[in-house]
Design a protein around this motif. Structure first.
Motif, mmCIF file in Angstrom:
data_model
loop_
_atom_site.group_PDB
_atom_site.id
_atom_site.type_symbol
_atom_site.label_atom_id
_atom_site.label_comp_id
_atom_site.label_asym_id
_atom_site.label_seq_id
_atom_site.Cartn_x
_atom_site.Cartn_y
_atom_site.Cartn_z
ATOM 1 N N ALA A 147 3.474 -37.589 1.178
ATOM 2 C CA ALA A 147 2.118 -36.907 0.996
ATOM 3 C C ALA A 147 1.429 -36.713 2.497
ATOM 4 N N ARG A 148 1.349 -38.029 3.216
ATOM 5 C CA ARG A 148 0.795 -38.049 4.390
ATOM 6 C C ARG A 148 1.196 -37.148 5.560
ATOM 7 N N GLY A 149 2.458 -37.478 5.421
ATOM 8 C CA GLY A 149 3.270 -36.577 6.718
ATOM 9 C C GLY A 149 3.165 -35.012 6.318
ATOM 10 N N PHE A 150 2.790 -34.592 5.135
ATOM 11 C CA PHE A 150 2.706 -33.134 4.903
ATOM 12 C C PHE A 150 1.110 -32.779 5.268
ATOM 13 N N MET B 204 4.951 -29.549 -2.776
ATOM 14 C CA MET B 204 3.249 -29.514 -2.605
ATOM 15 C C MET B 204 2.805 -28.483 -2.029
ATOM 16 N N ARG B 205 1.636 -28.366 -2.354
ATOM 17 C CA ARG B 205 0.695 -27.175 -1.758
ATOM 18 C C ARG B 205 -0.463 -27.776 -1.136
ATOM 19 N N GLU C 245 -1.798 -29.471 -4.403
ATOM 20 C CA GLU C 245 -1.295 -29.452 -5.697
ATOM 21 C C GLU C 245 0.106 -30.309 -5.671
ATOM 22 N N ILE C 246 0.403 -31.074 -6.766
ATOM 23 C CA ILE C 246 1.572 -31.812 -6.700
ATOM 24 C C ILE C 246 1.971 -32.110 -8.147
ATOM 25 N N ALA C 247 3.143 -32.158 -8.237
ATOM 26 C CA ALA C 247 3.570 -32.570 -9.720
ATOM 27 C C ALA C 247 2.875 -33.931 -10.131
ATOM 28 N N PRO C 248 2.141 -34.033 -11.449
ATOM 29 C CA PRO C 248 1.691 -35.022 -11.995
ATOM 30 C C PRO C 248 2.325 -36.292 -11.701
ATOM 31 N N GLU C 249 3.585 -36.175 -11.922
ATOM 32 C CA GLU C 249 4.443 -37.466 -12.073
ATOM 33 C C GLU C 249 4.522 -38.231 -10.755
ATOM 34 N N ARG C 250 3.993 -37.406 -9.545
ATOM 35 C CA ARG C 250 4.253 -38.060 -8.402
ATOM 36 C C ARG C 250 2.907 -38.624 -7.836
ATOM 37 N N ASN D 200 -6.558 -30.002 -8.490
ATOM 38 C CA ASN D 200 -8.022 -29.634 -8.691
ATOM 39 C C ASN D 200 -8.968 -30.561 -9.231
ATOM 40 N N ARG D 201 -8.738 -31.934 -9.189
ATOM 41 C CA ARG D 201 -9.640 -33.037 -9.506
ATOM 42 C C ARG D 201 -10.186 -33.782 -8.188
ATOM 43 N N PRO D 202 -11.399 -33.990 -8.275
ATOM 44 C CA PRO D 202 -11.769 -34.516 -7.205
ATOM 45 C C PRO D 202 -11.307 -35.979 -6.935
ATOM 46 N N VAL D 203 -10.844 -36.488 -5.767
ATOM 47 C CA VAL D 203 -10.236 -37.877 -5.881
ATOM 48 C C VAL D 203 -10.559 -38.656 -4.554
ATOM 49 N N GLU D 204 -10.622 -39.779 -4.744
ATOM 50 C CA GLU D 204 -10.553 -40.776 -3.594
ATOM 51 C C GLU D 204 -9.202 -40.989 -3.298
ATOM 52 N N ASN D 205 -8.729 -40.905 -1.971
ATOM 53 C CA ASN D 205 -7.590 -41.318 -1.616
ATOM 54 C C ASN D 205 -7.279 -41.766 -0.251
ATOM 55 N N LYS D 206 -6.864 -42.891 -0.098
ATOM 56 C CA LYS D 206 -6.934 -43.357 1.310
ATOM 57 C C LYS D 206 -5.762 -42.527 2.132
ATOM 58 N N THR D 207 -4.789 -42.280 1.568
ATOM 59 C CA THR D 207 -3.592 -41.650 2.127
ATOM 60 C C THR D 207 -4.363 -40.118 2.907
ATOM 61 N N LEU D 208 -4.905 -39.411 2.232
ATOM 62 C CA LEU D 208 -5.053 -38.325 2.619
ATOM 63 C C LEU D 208 -6.353 -38.264 3.697
#
Ligand code: ADP
Ligand code: MG
Length: 623
Positions: A314-317, A231-232, A289-294, A256-264
């Motif tokens: 993702a959260r830890g990172f 992940m980057r 940036e993360i592999a789409p499958e994830r 690169n897509r705007p998202v809503e995400n509780k984790t982040l």
């Protein structure tokens, strides 16, 4: 020309529109995405009355031929060839050729477009799904979409719209997001002819943030860029102490897509704990940036909300990356930005002269601590050292005081030196094997294992601290996140009060996540996570248990002592004096916490025997 034609699938289109076109901003989103997909380098968005009277999205992209333009209004028509598996990926925009027919079914919709091959542009006008005309029009290459009377044909939906100001705010937010995510596209946003912002193509993220959100924010951010486990995470985050009253400037982009995400968003807010006041929010423009499958995108029909398949990772990172950046910044600012003042991390003694601070916390750094310094000091000169206890078998207790035979020792405090001299008049001879201090005791020679002695002193010091409830917790400069598996999490959660008694300050921080906010003073900050995990593992195995506190405390003191490291160089003799004084104030000075000898004495008799002498003339001949 003005032949009225009902588009096929009109009902289906309206149903799809109900799902996807929630409000004016959803139209802007779909059309801006189409413009980006069309390779535009300039996109202009204008709206009036929160988008309810007009939305115009104009681009300089590839444009369409008449044939393509008509086709684009057919349900499921798309020029963006996708495999079924792409539907699970985040890399493509748009959604399955539904946007244009959906929008056209619930508004008055005008499309003007021209591609590179044609001289004349095409204009198509549709009202509530009914085609009003298709005709030529003058048009530069690109596409202009004008939408008015949104939801006029579906009054039920119109009722759900909020105030003009709210709908406008949604549009502004949406265009800001795309403008940030697409640095190669210049964006202009207008509200009823008035420019709200204009961002140039090719600018850095920081200058775009300046153009879109204003200079003040652009001047108050730090750059981050980190990679971990495929992940980057890069972008800008607010400097410590810079905060806002809302979450509006907490923006996340995944691939690169705007998202809503509780984790982040949780990770971000938690990472600023202690850096910004309660009730305020940080600022962040974060790109992951993360592999789409994830990533799971099928959470929300418009794909606004996403979920990570490995949420904790993702959260830890994110937490680690943000905390590191904040820490670097805080350190480079010399700590002035902190909301609370926190002392430097505690250390185990690496040199003997630091050993005295193991059981007290009176280094200058700790004086700055908000936690009170412990009252107790085990070995100040006014405390006469406790007499040595009976030695374990095979170890002779150290000899009784004798007149000094050794060289002069440099001891800073005469009274301290005096007490050493009186109790044990050992003279220091030198440093052997990189770990032993050699003494002449008058009645023989002693090899002191310095590390073992330090361990004993630390171990008993901690036991006393626990017994007298004087365990001191050192607040961490920055709270450290710890991630545990669910079972360990549950174990720790249950034992939190117990950990507090041990000197840890740990707070739950979302599912399977904890935050170490303070550690016992003897524990180094960098070892905090590992040590906590070790304790939790012991809890799970049953070797540590909150209801057997004595056993637990002993285990912990032993583990703490085991962290003492060997000295790298010869200690100063006055430090050795202090160590000896502390050692002999211990209950069991002759062993380390694991029962191995801390010193070995070779008595005069043994020396005589080895030299095969019967009548030894004690005195000058030795040493
Ligand atoms: P999708 O984006 O999923 O393909 P849409 O309904 O949004 O579905 O668009 C249908 C098609 O119309 C697109 O595939 C594209 O070929 C064409 N199109 C839409 N907007 C534009 C534009 N601004 N410029 C060029 N082509 C466009
Ligand atoms: Mg689309």
């Amino acid at each position: 020309m003005a032949k009225v034609q009902v588009l096929p699938d009109q009902v289906a289109n309206q149903i799809a529109a109900g799902e996807v076109i929630e409000r004016p901003a959803s139209v802007v989103k779909e059309l801006v995405e189409n413009s980006i997909d069309a390779g535009a380098t300039r996109i202009e968005v204008e709206f009036r009355n929160g988008g309810t009277s007009l939305m115009r999205i104009e681009d300089n992209g590839c444009g369409m031929s008449r044939e393509d333009a008509l086709l684009s209004l057919e349900r499921h028509a798309t020029s963006k060839i996708r495999l079924a598996k792409d539907l699970d990926c985040l890399t493509t925009m748009g959604f399955r050729g539904e946007a244009l027919p959906s929008i056209a079914s619930v508004s008055r919709f005008q499309m003007q477009t021209r591609d590179a091959e044609n001289e004349a542009g095409t204009e198509i006008l549709i009202d509530g799904g009914r085609m009003l005309h298709t005709r030529d029009c003058g048009m530069p290459q690109g596409t202009r979409m004008s939408i008015s009377k949104l939801f006029n044909t579906v009054p039920a939906r119109r009722k759900f719209l909020k105030s003009v100001a709210t709908e406008a705010a949604h549009i502004v937010h949406c265009v800001r997001l795309y403008a940030l995510a697409h640095p190669n596209v210049g964006f202009t946003l207008l509200d009823d002819g008035r420019i709200l912002f204009e961002s140039a193509a090719g600018d850095s993220l920081k200058s775009r943030v300046g153009a879109i959100f204003g200079r003040q924010i652009a001047n108050s951010v730090l750059e981050i860029d980190a990679e971990e486990d495929g992940m980057r995470l890069r972008g800008l985050i607010g400097k410590p102490n810079f905060s806002r009253s809302s979450r509006h400037e907490m923006l996340f982009f995944v691939n690169n897509r705007p998202v809503e995400n509780k984790t982040l968003s949780y990770a971000l807010v938690e990472s600023y704990y202690g850096h910004i006041p309660k009730g305020r929010y940080p600022v962040a423009f974060l790109f992951l940036e993360i592999a789409p499958e994830r990533v799971d995108v099928n959470v929300h029909p418009a794909k606004k909300e996403i979920r990570f398949r490995e949420e904790a990772k993702a959260r830890g990172f994110a937490v680690r990356t943000i905390l590191n950046a904040l820490k670097d910044e805080t350190e480079s600012l010399g700590d002035f930005t902190r909301v609370e003042t926190k002392p430097a991390a505690p250390r185990l003694p690496k040199r003997l002269d630091e050993a005295r601070d193991v059981t007290s916390s009176e280094t200058p750094a700790r004086k700055a601590s908000s936690s009170p310094p412990p009252a107790r000091r085990r070995l100040v000169q006014s405390d006469p050292p406790a007499p040595a206890k009976k030695a374990p078998e095979g170890n002779k207790p150290p000899a009784a005081p004798q007149p000094s035979l050794g060289k002069d020792r440099k001891v800073e405090s005469p009274s301290e030196a005096e007490s050493v001299r009186q109790e044990r008049n050992w003279s220091y001879l030198g440093w052997a094997q990189g770990e032993f201090a050699v003494f002449d005791t008058g009645s023989g020679v002693v090899l002191l294992n310095v590390k073992a002695a330090q361990q004993r002193v630390l171990y008993e010091g901690l036991l006393t601290d626990f017994e007298t409830h004087k365990v001191h917790c050192q607040k961490l400069l920055l709270a450290q996140p710890v991630e545990l598996d669910p079972v360990s999490s549950a174990a720790l959660e249950e034992a939190l009060p117990f950990f507090e008694r041990l000197g840890f300050e740990v707070a739950p921080f979302g599912r399977n996540f904890f935050r170490i906010e303070g550690v016992p003073t003897w524990l180094e900050e960098k070892d905090a996570e590992e040590f906590l995990k070790e304790l939790v593992a012991m809890l799970r195995q049953g070797s540590l248990s909150p209801d057997k506190e004595g056993v637990a405390v002993d285990l912990i003191a032993k583990r703490a002592a085991a962290k003492v490291r060997r000295l790298r160089e010869e200690p100063r003799s006055e430090d050795l004096d202090r160590l000896l004084e502390r050692l002999f104030a211990c209950q069991k000075p002759l062993t380390d916490p694991d029962g191995r000898p801390s010193l070995i004495e070779i008595g005069a008799g043994e020396i005589d025997r080895r030299f095969q002498r019967r009548n030894r003339n004690r005195g000058d001949e030795l040493f």
